[in-house]
Scaffold this motif. Structure first.
Motif, PDB file in Angstrom:
ATOM      1  N   GLN A   1       2.912  20.758  86.101  1.00  0.00           N
ATOM      2  CA  GLN A   1       3.305  22.069  86.602  1.00  0.00           C
ATOM      3  C   GLN A   1       4.697  22.407  86.092  1.00  0.00           C
ATOM      4  OE1 GLN A   1       2.968  21.635  90.864  1.00  0.00           O
ATOM      5  NE2 GLN A   1       1.048  22.758  90.819  1.00  0.00           N
ATOM      6  N   PHE A   2       4.984  23.695  86.004  1.00  0.00           N
ATOM      7  CA  PHE A   2       6.291  24.133  85.567  1.00  0.00           C
ATOM      8  C   PHE A   2       7.179  24.395  86.776  1.00  0.00           C
ATOM      9  CE2 PHE A   2       6.685  24.996  80.974  1.00  0.00           C
ATOM     10  CZ  PHE A   2       5.485  24.408  80.590  1.00  0.00           C
TER      11      PHE A   2
ATOM     12  N   PHE B   1       5.301  28.764  78.664  1.00  0.00           N
ATOM     13  CA  PHE B   1       4.606  27.627  79.243  1.00  0.00           C
ATOM     14  C   PHE B   1       3.891  26.756  78.202  1.00  0.00           C
ATOM     15  CE2 PHE B   1       4.830  30.941  82.429  1.00  0.00           C
ATOM     16  CZ  PHE B   1       5.289  30.255  83.536  1.00  0.00           C
ATOM     17  N   VAL B   2       3.975  27.109  76.941  1.00  0.00           N
ATOM     18  CA  VAL B   2       3.252  26.363  75.911  1.00  0.00           C
ATOM     19  C   VAL B   2       3.723  24.905  75.893  1.00  0.00           C
ATOM     20  CG1 VAL B   2       4.857  26.934  74.017  1.00  0.00           C
ATOM     21  CG2 VAL B   2       2.455  26.433  73.513  1.00  0.00           C
ATOM     22  N   PRO B   3       2.787  23.945  75.841  1.00  0.00           N
ATOM     23  CA  PRO B   3       3.191  22.537  75.724  1.00  0.00           C
ATOM     24  C   PRO B   3       3.982  22.327  74.437  1.00  0.00           C
ATOM     25  CG  PRO B   3       0.888  22.710  76.346  1.00  0.00           C
ATOM     26  CD  PRO B   3       1.341  24.093  75.977  1.00  0.00           C
TER      27      PRO B   3
ATOM     28  N   PHE C   1      17.007  25.255  85.411  1.00  0.00           N
ATOM     29  CA  PHE C   1      15.943  24.608  84.648  1.00  0.00           C
ATOM     30  C   PHE C   1      14.675  25.438  84.651  1.00  0.00           C
ATOM     31  CE2 PHE C   1      12.209  21.773  84.548  1.00  0.00           C
ATOM     32  CZ  PHE C   1      12.412  21.170  83.325  1.00  0.00           C
ATOM     33  N   PHE C   2      14.031  25.479  83.486  1.00  0.00           N
ATOM     34  CA  PHE C   2      12.677  25.988  83.382  1.00  0.00           C
ATOM     35  C   PHE C   2      11.930  25.071  82.439  1.00  0.00           C
ATOM     36  CE2 PHE C   2       9.270  28.207  81.284  1.00  0.00           C
ATOM     37  CZ  PHE C   2       8.572  28.692  82.377  1.00  0.00           C
TER      38      PHE C   2
ATOM     39  N   ARG D   1       9.542  17.183  85.527  1.00  0.00           N
ATOM     40  CA  ARG D   1       9.928  15.947  84.848  1.00  0.00           C
ATOM     41  C   ARG D   1       9.424  14.702  85.555  1.00  0.00           C
ATOM     42  NH1 ARG D   1      15.790  18.393  84.537  1.00  0.00           N
ATOM     43  NH2 ARG D   1      15.019  19.022  86.551  1.00  0.00           N
ATOM     44  N   ARG D   2       8.975  14.858  86.804  1.00  0.00           N
ATOM     45  CA  ARG D   2       8.472  13.695  87.540  1.00  0.00           C
ATOM     46  C   ARG D   2       7.067  13.363  87.059  1.00  0.00           C
ATOM     47  NH1 ARG D   2       9.557  16.224  93.246  1.00  0.00           N
ATOM     48  NH2 ARG D   2       8.823  17.951  92.012  1.00  0.00           N
TER      49      ARG D   2
END
Length: 175
Positions: free
Chosen positions: A136-137, A87-89, A143-144, A148-149
């Motif tokens: 949010q992921f 989950f790291v940016p 896809f993970f 993208r929205r």
């Protein structure tokens, strides 16, 4: 940007050009980033993360590196079972700003794109965006990564969901 204190932020930077790597490290330090761990390519970044010596808050990686490029590194971070933090940016730096390339990076799960040439202000804006507007992921078969929205678009079609004052939940309005 002077309102932000990045002193406790740990950044992992993967950049194969010594000049650009130095420029980015110095730019992050000017912005007040506490710790910047700089490596030469995606393979070195993977080894750094696998060692687990330091918790990383943000990854910044160049796209075009050898032998392990930014996309391969991003794929490892988002999908590999040994990734310590899926989950790291993740900020991808690139001069490839064609729409197809941006879509490719988004499909792989990048959080932000930083286009070359960049300024300290651009870097700071990306950091602030990651902090103020975290996404949010999403996890599906294909896809993970971050949702993208970015825009909230009103939907007026069939089966549109709306909150009503009459109920505690969601009411489905059939078109």
């Amino acid at each position: 940007m002077s309102d932000y204190d990045f002193d406790r932020v740990n950044v992992l930077l993967a950049e194969d050009s010594p000049f650009i790597r130095s420029l980015l490290v110095n730019s992050l330090k000017v912005l007040g980033v506490g710790n910047v761990f700089a490596v030469e390519h995606g393979g070195d970044a993977i080894h750094f993360l696998q060692r687990g010596v330091q918790q990383i808050d943000i990854v910044i990686s160049n796209w075009d590196m050898h032998p392990i490029d930014g996309m391969m590194f991003l794929r490892w971070v988002r999908r590999h079972k040994d990734s310590p933090d899926r989950f790291v940016p993740f900020v991808m730096i690139t001069s490839y700003t064609e729409p197809e390339r941006i879509v490719q990076a988004r499909e792989m799960g990048v959080s932000e794109i930083l286009a070359k040439p960049f300024t300290i202000k651009n870097i700071g804006e990306k950091l602030i965006s990651l902090i103020e507007r975290p996404r949010q992921f999403v996890h599906t078969k294909e896809f993970f990564g971050p949702d993208r929205r970015r825009r909230k678009i009103e939907y007026g079609g069939p089966e549109r969901r709306v909150l009503t004052d009459k109920s505690e939940g969601v009411e489905i309005i059939r078109g």
